[in-house]
Motif scaffolding. Sequence first.
Motif, PDB file in Angstrom:
ATOM      1  N   THR A  87       1.059  -4.982  -5.645  1.00  0.00           N
ATOM      2  CA  THR A  87       0.285  -3.828  -6.081  1.00  0.00           C
ATOM      3  C   THR A  87      -0.275  -4.054  -7.484  1.00  0.00           C
ATOM      4  O   THR A  87      -1.437  -3.759  -7.753  1.00  0.00           O
ATOM      5  N   ASN A 124       2.252   1.761  -3.417  1.00  0.00           N
ATOM      6  CA  ASN A 124       1.167   2.209  -4.284  1.00  0.00           C
ATOM      7  C   ASN A 124       1.033   3.734  -4.288  1.00  0.00           C
ATOM      8  O   ASN A 124       0.666   4.334  -5.300  1.00  0.00           O
ATOM      9  N   LEU A 125       1.347   4.377  -3.151  1.00  0.00           N
ATOM     10  CA  LEU A 125       1.202   5.831  -3.061  1.00  0.00           C
ATOM     11  C   LEU A 125       2.041   6.531  -4.130  1.00  0.00           C
ATOM     12  O   LEU A 125       1.593   7.512  -4.733  1.00  0.00           O
ATOM     13  N   SER A 158       5.713   7.589   1.372  1.00  0.00           N
ATOM     14  CA  SER A 158       5.771   6.172   1.020  1.00  0.00           C
ATOM     15  C   SER A 158       6.994   5.486   1.639  1.00  0.00           C
ATOM     16  O   SER A 158       6.880   4.424   2.258  1.00  0.00           O
ATOM     17  N   MET A 210      -3.921   3.138   4.747  1.00  0.00           N
ATOM     18  CA  MET A 210      -5.195   3.131   4.011  1.00  0.00           C
ATOM     19  C   MET A 210      -5.885   4.478   4.114  1.00  0.00           C
ATOM     20  O   MET A 210      -6.493   4.958   3.151  1.00  0.00           O
ATOM     21  N   PHE A 228      -0.158   5.754  -7.727  1.00  0.00           N
ATOM     22  CA  PHE A 228      -0.852   7.016  -7.976  1.00  0.00           C
ATOM     23  C   PHE A 228      -0.046   7.977  -8.842  1.00  0.00           C
ATOM     24  O   PHE A 228      -0.595   8.641  -9.712  1.00  0.00           O
ATOM     25  N   GLY A 241      -4.264  13.910  -4.595  1.00  0.00           N
ATOM     26  CA  GLY A 241      -4.508  12.752  -5.441  1.00  0.00           C
ATOM     27  C   GLY A 241      -4.751  13.149  -6.883  1.00  0.00           C
ATOM     28  O   GLY A 241      -4.257  12.522  -7.814  1.00  0.00           O
ATOM     29  N   THR A 300      -4.161   6.677   1.726  1.00  0.00           N
ATOM     30  CA  THR A 300      -4.554   6.341   0.356  1.00  0.00           C
ATOM     31  C   THR A 300      -5.939   6.901   0.048  1.00  0.00           C
ATOM     32  O   THR A 300      -6.160   7.500  -1.008  1.00  0.00           O
ATOM     33  N   SER A 352       0.838  -1.202   0.000  1.00  0.00           N
ATOM     34  CA  SER A 352       0.000   0.000   0.000  1.00  0.00           C
ATOM     35  C   SER A 352       0.871   1.249   0.000  1.00  0.00           C
ATOM     36  O   SER A 352       0.534   2.253  -0.641  1.00  0.00           O
ATOM     37  N   LEU A 378      -7.554   1.501  -3.619  1.00  0.00           N
ATOM     38  CA  LEU A 378      -7.400   1.376  -2.166  1.00  0.00           C
ATOM     39  C   LEU A 378      -7.174  -0.086  -1.761  1.00  0.00           C
ATOM     40  O   LEU A 378      -6.307  -0.395  -0.965  1.00  0.00           O
ATOM     41  N   THR A 395      -5.751  10.506  -0.324  1.00  0.00           N
ATOM     42  CA  THR A 395      -5.138  10.825  -1.608  1.00  0.00           C
ATOM     43  C   THR A 395      -6.159  10.760  -2.736  1.00  0.00           C
ATOM     44  O   THR A 395      -6.209  11.626  -3.603  1.00  0.00           O
TER      45      THR A 395
END
Lengths: 320, 292
Positions: free
Chosen positions: A248, A43-44, A212, A169, A48, A181, A172, A40, A256, A175
Motif C-alpha cells: 500500500t 488501504n481502506l 477491511s 475496488m 483512508f 470517505g 474503495t 486494497s 484506488l 469510499t
Amino acid sequence: MSAAKGSAFFAALVTLPLLGLAHWVLNLLVFVLIAAVLSSAWNLVGGFAGYPSLGHAAFFGIGAYALGSVYRHQPHVANGYEPFLWLPLVGLLGALVGAPIAAVAMRTRADVFAIVTITFLFVVQTLAFNVRGITGGAQGMALPIAPFPADGYEAPFYYVLVALLAVVMALTFATMRSKVGLALGSVRADEDKARGVGVPVTGVKVLAFAVSVGLTAMVGAVWAYYQTFIYPQFAVDPLITISMVLMTFLGGRATLWGPILGAGILETGQQYLAYRLGGSQFYLIAYALLFLLIMLVLPRGIVPTIAERLSRRRRRAVTT
Amino acid sequence: MHALIQGVILGILTGGVYALMASGQTLIFGIMKVINLAQGAMVILAAYLAYQLFVSFGVDPFLAIPVTTVLMFAVGFGVQVAFLRPLRREDKVELSLLVTFAVALLIEGVLSVIWKTTHRGINTGYANDSWTLFGYQITVVRFWAFALSLVALGLLGSLLGRTRFGRAIRATVQNPDSALLLGVDAQRIAALGFGLGAATAAAAGSVYGLLYPFNSGSHYDLISRLLSIVVLGGLGSVGGAVVAAVIVSTSSAVVASTVSPAWSEMTYFVILILVLLVRPQGLFGTVGRGAI
C-alpha cells in the motif's frame, strides 16, 4: 476516464487465463491477486482512515481456519465450487471479530491502535499453535482438495480472486466518492476537529475496519483452499501484515490503484526472490531494507508522486 | 494454593526482567512519542551477543553486560539517526511505527543469517541450581536476574533523576517545545534517548538468554508482552512500566500454573483490552502531558 480504465483493467484480467499461460504464470497471478486484494483491503482503514493496523494477518488466519473448520472431516468435496459459497460467511465472521476490537482500540490514538492490533496478531498466532482442537496445532490442518482438472486448476481460484478484487475496488471507489470517505479523510486529517463538527467518527472508523478485516478473512479462506494444507506459522504470519502495509505504501496510500500497483511490483519481486534465494533468511533482510527505503525515499508512494508530477506539467502547459 | 504462590513468586522474579525491557521502550515513547516495535528484537540481539561472548570467550553473561550495553547503545543511536530522524513531520507517528517494525524484521533477518534459526541457550554452570524456601522453588538464575534488573533500573532512575542529561530528557518528555526553547538539543536527546532505551535491552538480553532458549523469531513473543506492559503502566512512565511488568507477568504466571500455559499468552491481550476500556491512559499515565 476512471470507469474506462477500470473496465479495461478487468477485461484484461478476465481474458488473461484464456491465453493458455503456463502453470507457474497462473500460480504467480493467483498470488499477485491475493496480495492486491489484501493490500486494497488494508488501504481502506490504514490508508483512508490513517489507522495503521498491524494485525490484519490475524484475520487472514481466522478466515483460513474458519473455512478449514467447515471441512474438518471431509477430505474431498464433490463440487469444487462449493467452498467458495462459504466466503460471505467467513467475511462476516472476520468483521464480527474485528468490530469490537476496533471499537476498543480506536478510542484512543493511532499508536495505541497499532499496539492492540499487533498484540492481537500474536495472541491469535499463539492460539493457532496451542488450541489443537480447532487448528490442529503445529501439525497443521488439511482442507479438501479441489476436484478441478489439472489443466486449469488455478482458474477457479483466479476468477474468485478477481471477483474479490472487483468488490474491494468498488468499495474503495465508493469510499472516495461518498460521505464515508470524506468522514474517513477528516479522521485522518484531524480527528478531534472532525468529532467537534459532528462527524460520526467512531462509526466510520469501526465500519472501515470491519469491512477491511472481513475482506482479509475471505482472502485467507481462498488462500487456505488453494494451499489445501495450512500451518499456523504461515496462516498467521506477521509478514502478511507487513507486505500488505508495504504494498500500500509503495503504490500510494488512500488511492484506488496504489495498492494494486504495489502488489503487482512487490509480489512478483517477492516470488522471484523466494525462487532465487530459496526462501532463505536473506529474503527477510531484503524485504526489511526495501521497506525502510520506501519509508525514507518515497513515503507517499508511486501513484501520488506521479499524479503530482502530471498535474504540475499540465498546469505548466496551460499557463504557457 | 501452592501452585498459586509458586506462580506469584515466579511472576515477581520474571517481572523484574520485563520491567527492565519495558522501561527502555516506555522511555523511548516518552521522549520521541515513538512506539519502538524493535525493542523485543533488540533484546534478542543482545541475548545473541551475550551467547557469542559466552561460547567464544567463556564470558559469564552477567559480566558481558557492560560490553553489550555499549554495543546496544550504538545500535539504538544508529537506528534513530538513520531511520527515524529523516521522517517527515506530518505523518511521523504512523511512519515511525512501521519503521521500527521494519527494523525488528531486519534484526531478525540478520540474526537468522548469522546464527541460523535453531534455538540457542546460555548454559552456565549454575543454570540449573535452585534454592528451596518453605517448599517453594527459586532458581538461582532467576533470583540474580531479578537482582540485576533492580540494579539496572536503579541506575537508569538516577541517570534520569540526577544528571544534566537526565534533566534534559525529562524536560523533553514533559514539554518538547519549551525544552527546545530552553536550549535542549531535541535531535541529540532523541538519538541519545533511543540509544539509552536500546541499552536497557542489553542487560535484559543477557538475562533472557540465561532464562529461556531463544532463536531469531523469539522477539515476536516479546512484542505483545512488552506492549501490554507499557500500555498498562501508562505510555512514557518508567515507574508505571515497572509496576505493570510485575502485575502482567505475575498474572500470566498464575494463569500458566493454575489454568494452562497455552492460555497465559491470552492474559496479555485481556489485560490490554481491560486497561483500554477502564483507564486508557494506563495506571500512571497522564492525559496529554508526559511524565517519567
